[in-house]
Design a protein around this motif. Structure first.
Motif, short mmCIF file in Angstrom:
data_model
loop_
_atom_site.label_atom_id
_atom_site.label_comp_id
_atom_site.label_asym_id
_atom_site.label_seq_id
_atom_site.Cartn_x
_atom_site.Cartn_y
_atom_site.Cartn_z
N ASN A 20 -7.48 8.32 2.33
CA ASN A 20 -7.40 7.50 3.81
C ASN A 20 -7.76 8.61 4.81
O ASN A 20 -7.36 9.68 4.75
CB ASN A 20 -5.96 7.22 3.91
CG ASN A 20 -5.75 6.21 4.85
OD1 ASN A 20 -6.19 5.22 5.20
ND2 ASN A 20 -4.58 6.25 5.83
N ASN B 159 -3.98 11.59 2.28
CA ASN B 159 -4.13 11.14 3.66
C ASN B 159 -4.90 12.16 4.47
O ASN B 159 -4.41 13.59 4.28
CB ASN B 159 -2.56 11.02 4.13
CG ASN B 159 -2.85 9.92 5.35
OD1 ASN B 159 -3.45 9.19 5.63
ND2 ASN B 159 -1.85 10.37 6.45
N THR C 249 -6.89 0.64 7.40
CA THR C 249 -5.40 0.69 6.96
C THR C 249 -4.44 0.97 8.03
O THR C 249 -3.50 0.63 7.94
CB THR C 249 -5.43 2.16 6.11
OG1 THR C 249 -5.89 3.16 6.80
CG2 THR C 249 -6.05 1.99 4.70
N ASP D 189 -2.50 5.33 -1.15
CA ASP D 189 -3.02 6.30 -0.29
C ASP D 189 -2.85 7.81 -0.97
O ASP D 189 -1.84 8.34 -0.85
CB ASP D 189 -2.71 6.44 0.95
CG ASP D 189 -3.30 5.27 1.79
OD1 ASP D 189 -4.41 4.78 1.60
OD2 ASP D 189 -2.55 4.80 2.96
N HIS E 223 1.90 4.56 0.60
CA HIS E 223 1.58 5.64 1.68
C HIS E 223 2.67 6.67 2.12
O HIS E 223 3.55 6.30 2.43
CB HIS E 223 1.07 4.74 2.98
CG HIS E 223 0.84 5.74 4.17
ND1 HIS E 223 -0.64 6.05 4.42
CD2 HIS E 223 1.61 6.06 5.34
CE1 HIS E 223 -0.58 6.57 5.61
NE2 HIS E 223 0.56 6.83 6.21
N THR E 224 2.41 7.75 1.54
CA THR E 224 1.15 8.46 1.24
C THR E 224 1.67 9.43 0.37
O THR E 224 2.40 9.97 0.59
CB THR E 224 0.05 9.04 2.38
OG1 THR E 224 -0.89 9.70 1.56
CG2 THR E 224 0.92 9.87 3.13
N ARG F 116 0.74 -1.24 0.05
CA ARG F 116 -0.11 -0.02 0.01
C ARG F 116 0.97 1.36 -0.07
O ARG F 116 1.54 1.56 0.96
CB ARG F 116 -0.93 0.07 1.15
CG ARG F 116 -1.66 -1.25 1.21
CD ARG F 116 -3.21 -0.92 2.36
NE ARG F 116 -3.96 0.08 1.92
CZ ARG F 116 -3.90 1.31 2.15
NH1 ARG F 116 -3.01 1.88 2.83
NH2 ARG F 116 -4.88 2.18 1.52
N GLY G 170 -9.91 4.75 2.68
CA GLY G 170 -9.08 3.73 3.78
C GLY G 170 -9.50 4.66 5.14
O GLY G 170 -9.92 5.72 5.32
#
Ligand code: GLA
Length: 368
Positions: free
Chosen positions: A203, A157, A272, A154, A110-111, A108, A239
């Protein structure tokens, strides 16, 4: 000095490598049920945040046996990748991506853009056009470096906050300040054009709270999602972080209704950043561990019942690697009480929370 993850990490070195401990941990983990296997039986994915400090033999074995997805905890953030506008530091995210690929794990990303007051100082003097150029080049360069390996991002965020902005309630930060609410839509559009095959996620935090703060976040998030979807912004999923707080109300039914609100907008859901801040739970370790396990169980029973939920990721696996542990160690190095927010203790032994998660996965309805 402000306490953050980076300086706390620097202040507290990780435990030295001890071969006998490694052996014991391996033997224990070999006999353990596996989160990822329990999840796979329900067509679900279980993941965890990971930092480069976990790229040692002990932790790598634990991650490889328990999870099928990893989220770089801090290394892919702009604060780490870009110490200045022109310097790019990819060593740490590269190391995590390599580990994940070697172990056939999902990553995943991020971010990409996180609008808050902890972003790099060099952003502050930029004009609107310069800021937009920085956002565009950031998304372009980071996503294209990992195209084909990082398949979920993501993109934004924590956009929601307490700053009124027309009908929105948003978080303060340099991107909102200079680009307005469109920084969100434009970032998703940019991300789609850089990698049309990647899944793009917004997210958000605090939505599991059933106090007025958390309910405000739920409402603000749905308002923002509707605005973005009405404009055709390419968002695939939401998320929900899931940093569960002891001492804050949680009502499973109400959270279930909120999950359905997201799902009926055609978006998938990921949990998440699951962990349990145990600060309001008892000092006694046995009693506290049971409370933590119960908090996971209550959340996961409602989360896993919703078929739009595709994955759950923990914010690290072992207590000692938790953000809360680092933060507490930094603010009071001699404290007898240490946070126990995660599934494994400091010797990688499973805690009641681990069993609670395995059982929640086993109880979850099968997915199509
Ligand atoms: C937020 C961020 C994470 C992490 C946590 C604190 O939830 O999304 O990347 O920084 O805060 O550990």
């Amino acid at each position: 000095m402000q306490i953050n993850r980076r300086n706390a990490l620097a202040a507290f070195a990780v435990a030295p490598f001890i071969p006998t401990r490694a052996l014991a941990a391996c033997e224990e983990s070999a006999a353990l049920p596996s989160l990822k296997k329990a999840a796979a039986e329900k067509a679900l994915i279980v993941g965890s945040a990971i930092s480069v400090l976990q790229l040692n033999d002990d932790d790598k074995a634990l991650f490889a046996s328990q999870v099928s997805s990893v989220t770089p905890e801090n290394p892919m953030k702009m604060t780490v990748i870009r110490p200045s506008r022109t310097d790019w530091k990819f060593e740490r995210p590269d190391a995590i991506v390599d580990f994940a690929v070697e172990n056939a794990m999902q990553i995943r990303g991020h971010t990409l853009i996180w609008n808050n007051d902890k972003q790099p100082d060099w952003l502050n003097p930029l004009s609107k056009d310069e800021m937009q150029a920085v956002v565009d080049e950031h998304i372009e360069k980071v996503m294209s470096r990992y195209t084909g390996r990082v398949k979920i991002w993501d993109v934004i965020n924590e956009p929601v906050g307490t700053q009124p902005f027309g009908k929105f309630s948003l978080r303060k930060g340099p991107f909102l300040e200079r680009l307005g609410v469109d920084y969100i839509a434009n970032s998703f559009r940019r991300a789609r054009s850089v990698d049309p095959h990647a899944k793009l996620v917004l997210n958000e935090t605090h939505t599991e709270r059933d106090d007025s703060f958390g309910l405000g976040y739920r409402k603000a998030l749905l308002t923002l999602l509707d605005h973005l979807l009405d404009q055709g912004v390419p968002i695939d999923g939401v998320g929900l972080q899931g940093h569960i707080q002891s001492g804050v109300p949680f009502r499973p039914d109400a959270f279930g209704v909120f999950l359905e609100e997201i799902a009926r907008r055609g978006l998938f859901i990921e949990i998440t950043e699951l962990d349990v801040n145990d600060d309001k739970f008892p000092d006694d370790v046995t009693a506290r561990d049971l409370k933590v396990a119960e908090a996971y169980r209550r959340l996961l029973d409602v989360v896993l019942a919703n078929e739009a939920v595709k994955s759950i990721s923990f914010w690290q696996l072992g207590d000692r690697n938790s953000y809360y542990y680092y933060r507490a160690s930094y603010s009071d190095p001699s404290a007898a009480r240490r946070p126990r927010p995660l599934l494994f203790d400091h010797r990688s032994r499973p805690k009641p929370a681990f069993n609670a998660v395995i059982e929640a996965l086993q109880r979850a309805p099968a997915r199509a």
